[in-house]
Design an enzyme around this catalytic site. Structure first.
Site, PDB file in Angstrom:
ATOM      1  N   HIS A 158     -11.196  -6.677  -2.544  1.00 24.83           N
ATOM      2  CA  HIS A 158     -10.623  -5.467  -3.126  1.00 24.83           C
ATOM      3  C   HIS A 158      -9.299  -5.828  -3.803  1.00 24.83           C
ATOM      4  CE1 HIS A 158     -10.812  -0.852  -2.757  1.00 24.83           C
ATOM      5  NE2 HIS A 158      -9.827  -1.122  -3.595  1.00 24.83           N
ATOM      6  N   ASN A 203     -15.000  -4.836  -5.221  1.00 20.23           N
ATOM      7  CA  ASN A 203     -14.670  -3.465  -5.586  1.00 20.23           C
ATOM      8  C   ASN A 203     -14.135  -3.394  -7.008  1.00 20.23           C
ATOM      9  OD1 ASN A 203     -13.877  -0.532  -4.819  1.00 20.23           O
ATOM     10  ND2 ASN A 203     -12.007  -1.389  -5.695  1.00 20.23           N
ATOM     11  N   GLU A 204     -14.732  -2.532  -7.806  1.00 25.69           N
ATOM     12  CA  GLU A 204     -14.256  -2.227  -9.158  1.00 25.69           C
ATOM     13  C   GLU A 204     -13.855  -3.472  -9.948  1.00 25.69           C
ATOM     14  OE1 GLU A 204     -11.165   0.711  -8.916  1.00 25.69           O
ATOM     15  OE2 GLU A 204     -12.532   2.281  -8.252  1.00 25.69           O
ATOM     16  N   TYR A 346     -14.239   9.386 -10.429  1.00 28.34           N
ATOM     17  CA  TYR A 346     -13.127  10.318 -10.276  1.00 28.34           C
ATOM     18  C   TYR A 346     -13.093  11.385 -11.364  1.00 28.34           C
ATOM     19  CZ  TYR A 346     -11.153   7.215  -6.723  1.00 28.34           C
ATOM     20  OH  TYR A 346     -10.955   6.472  -5.586  1.00 28.34           O
ATOM     21  N   GLU A 417     -16.427   5.850  -3.576  1.00 28.85           N
ATOM     22  CA  GLU A 417     -15.136   6.530  -3.705  1.00 28.85           C
ATOM     23  C   GLU A 417     -15.306   7.764  -4.578  1.00 28.85           C
ATOM     24  OE1 GLU A 417     -11.800   4.196  -5.089  1.00 28.85           O
ATOM     25  OE2 GLU A 417     -12.379   2.467  -3.868  1.00 28.85           O
ATOM     26  N   TRP A 466     -12.295   9.142  -1.070  1.00 25.11           N
ATOM     27  CA  TRP A 466     -11.066   8.353  -1.179  1.00 25.11           C
ATOM     28  C   TRP A 466      -9.904   9.329  -1.053  1.00 25.11           C
ATOM     29  CZ3 TRP A 466     -10.111   3.294  -0.982  1.00 25.11           C
ATOM     30  CH2 TRP A 466      -8.780   2.906  -1.172  1.00 25.11           C
ATOM     31  N   GLU A 473      -0.893   3.234  -3.470  1.00 18.32           N
ATOM     32  CA  GLU A 473      -1.861   3.430  -4.551  1.00 18.32           C
ATOM     33  C   GLU A 473      -1.550   2.535  -5.757  1.00 18.32           C
ATOM     34  OE1 GLU A 473      -4.696   4.946  -4.836  1.00 18.32           O
ATOM     35  OE2 GLU A 473      -4.717   5.718  -2.782  1.00 18.32           O
ATOM     36  N   TRP A 474      -1.597   1.228  -5.503  1.00 18.77           N
ATOM     37  CA  TRP A 474      -1.485   0.224  -6.561  1.00 18.77           C
ATOM     38  C   TRP A 474      -0.273   0.452  -7.455  1.00 18.77           C
ATOM     39  CZ3 TRP A 474      -4.062  -3.266  -4.357  1.00 18.77           C
ATOM     40  CH2 TRP A 474      -5.313  -3.020  -3.776  1.00 18.77           C
ATOM     41  N   TYR A 482      -3.831  10.743  -1.540  1.00 19.34           N
ATOM     42  CA  TYR A 482      -5.266  10.995  -1.637  1.00 19.34           C
ATOM     43  C   TYR A 482      -5.899  11.304  -0.286  1.00 19.34           C
ATOM     44  CZ  TYR A 482      -5.682   9.156  -6.449  1.00 19.34           C
ATOM     45  OH  TYR A 482      -5.588   8.957  -7.806  1.00 19.34           O
TER      46      TYR A 482
END
Length: 517
Positions: A158, A203-204, A346, A417, A466, A473-474, A482
């Site tokens: 991730h 992930n992503e 999202y 998510e 999520w 959050e990055w 969230y």
């Protein structure tokens, strides 16, 4: 007798915390039978998600060495909205038993978390040493989940490449990463696979490649100087190289799992890809083609290879020799390298064609020759939220699920998510901040859209909110919340269930659901 007493105490504590939520403002919970768990297939599972760097904390504890996120947040604090980092985060590393108790209280079937590569292999490789303390932590977490009836869904990567490998050869810019990644996941399968029955390789990967190597907003922060203020990088080539080695790492991992572990452990494995639904901005042939192209460049970039063995034709045509090629052997390994599709959804975007294209200052962003926007004629694509990039578009969720069904051979889908944030307004009291009614509405709308997609044949088997808890959050740091669980970053990281957690509890117990206005 002692065990019975402990059980009674646990039950009382659960009732007390649920009651606290009711006491805040009972009007937020308007009950109906319009949408219940029983509306979904019997074996459909509901959960919540997290990731290692975003929640664990304990960054320099028990043998863990830095990942690229530890380095990035220290080296470029100005690229994080509040200048923060994940050194402490939620301290999930220390408080996981408390958090698992909250999961059980809410009624989760499953919990998705990721393993920190550099907590298992501090230097990124077996030759650099295996960290038994890291293995012990994840064993304790997995056992705690299972003993509470919660099924683990484990993400192997991730976004947190070990910094040692980034320093040694550039991480995912180098083909050496494939060998080292397989070495790492082999340990995870060996140590945890007897209890973990579902794995996500990466992930992503699209977001990691685009944000990390095209615009430089996230670790490792690389891009061309004409794209953002990056000191190193090439936005015209590096996103494609990184994506290529991510795909090969994924496929080699699936091959290892199938050959060495799957028949023995009986598990499944897949990749999670994030996407927007791409809506033609205007009802013109050019906009319709642009929307298809945008999906190819964002979702198909990874979904096409793992399904069909190669990149989308549009990417081959527009990117040309900057897009790496798979050998015949690699294409065979990549094709069909999943048991399920993981989907993170999202929001949606409007897309229009870019009529005039310059062959200078090339980048992944310009290659697709589309323009993505969040509004049309001044009207947003969906109801706005506190995040300027996220608009409530449940119809796009349904469209994405049906698109995957039709284009990618109707795979098993796990929605790994789906969520929306509230802003971290420090002026609010905790009691007021716990009322996140808009989040409840968001999930109700998206679950309704999911049900409609299932009724039209989409093979969706799980839904993960999520996130479980407010976390790091990055690039936004702690700007947004969230979580189903409120984390008080001003008061010892105390946990409080939000109104959305109570809604989820009722939904999962099949007793009631939230009635939307």
């Amino acid at each position: 007798m002692a065990i019975k007493s402990i059980f009674i105490i646990i039950i009382i504590s659960i009732i007390t915390s649920i009651s606290e939520l009711y006491a805040l403002d009972p009007s937020f919970l308007r009950l109906s039978t319009s949408l219940q768990r029983s509306s979904f297939p019997q074996d459909f599972r509901f959960g919540a998600a997290s990731s290692a760097y975003q929640s664990e904390g304990a960054a320099n504890v028990d043998g863990r060495e830095p990942s690229i996120w530890d380095t990035f947040t220290k080296q470029y604090p100005e690229k994080i909205s509040d200048g923060s980092n994940g050194d402490v985060a939620d301290e999930f590393y220390y408080r996981f038993k408390e958090d698992v108790a909250h999961m059980k209280e809410i009624g989760l079937d499953s919990f998705r978390f990721s393993i920190s590569w550099s907590r298992i292999l501090p230097r990124g490789t077996v030759a650099g040493g295996v960290n038994q303390a890291g293995i012990n932590f994840y064993n304790h977490l997995i056992n705690e989940l299972i003993s509470n009836g919660i099924r683990p869904l484990v993400t192997l990567f991730h976004w947190d490449t070990p910094q040692a490998l980034e320093d040694e050869y550039g991480g995912f810019l180098n083909p050496q990463i494939v060998k080292d990644f397989v070495e790492y996941v082999d340990i995870c399968f060996k140590e945890f696979g007897d209890r973990v029955k579902e794995w996500i390789t990466i992930n992503e990967p699209n977001m990691f490649a685009v944000l990390g190597y095209n615009v430089g907003n996230i670790a490792p922060g690389r891009c061309s100087s004409y794209v953002q203020n990056c000191t190193v990088g090439n936005s015209a080539t590096e996103p494609y190289l990184v994506a290529h080695y991510l795909i090969l790492s994924h496929a080699a991992t699936v091959q290892l799992y199938r050959e060495k572990y799957q028949s023995f452990h009986g598990g499944t494995i897949g990749m999670t890809i994030q996407t927007y639904w791409m809506i033609p901005k205007y009802n013109t042939p050019a906009c319709r083609e642009a929307a298809k192209r945008a999906l190819d460049f964002f979702f198909g970039w990874f979904a096409d290879p793992i399904t069909y063995g190669d990149y989308p034709k549009t990417m081959r045509e527009l990117v040309g020799n900057r897009l790496p090629k798979f050998t015949k052997k690699q294409s065979k390994m990549v094709r069909g390298s999943f048991d399920f599709f993981g989907l993170n959804y999202y929001t949606s975007r409007y897309v229009e064609d870019v009529m005039f294209y310059a062959n200078t200052n090339l980048s992944y962003t310009t290659d697709s020759r589309v323009n993505q926007t969040t509004e049309k004629n001044g009207v947003p694509v969906g109801e706005p939220t506190s995040a300027d990039w996220l608009f409530i578009c449940p119809e796009g969720f349904q469209d994405v699920l049906l698109y995957i069904k039709s284009k990618f051979q109707n795979p098993v889908i796990l929605v790994t998510e789906n969520g929306m944030p509230s802003e971290n307004d420090k002026s609010l009291s905790v009691n007021i901040a716990l009322n996140d009614e808009a989040k409840i509405k968001y999930h109700q709308l998206h679950l309704t859209a999911l049900l409609e997609a299932v009724s039209q044949g989409a093979d969706v088997r799980g839904y993960y909110i999520w996130s479980l808890m407010d976390d790091f959050e990055w690039e936004f740091g702690y700007k947004y919340r969230y979580g189903l669980v409120y984390v008080d970053f001003q008061d010892g990281l105390k946990r409080h269930l939000k109104s959305s957690a109570l809604w989820y509890h009722h939904f999962l117990s099949n007793s009631s659901s939230y009635q939307m206005d």
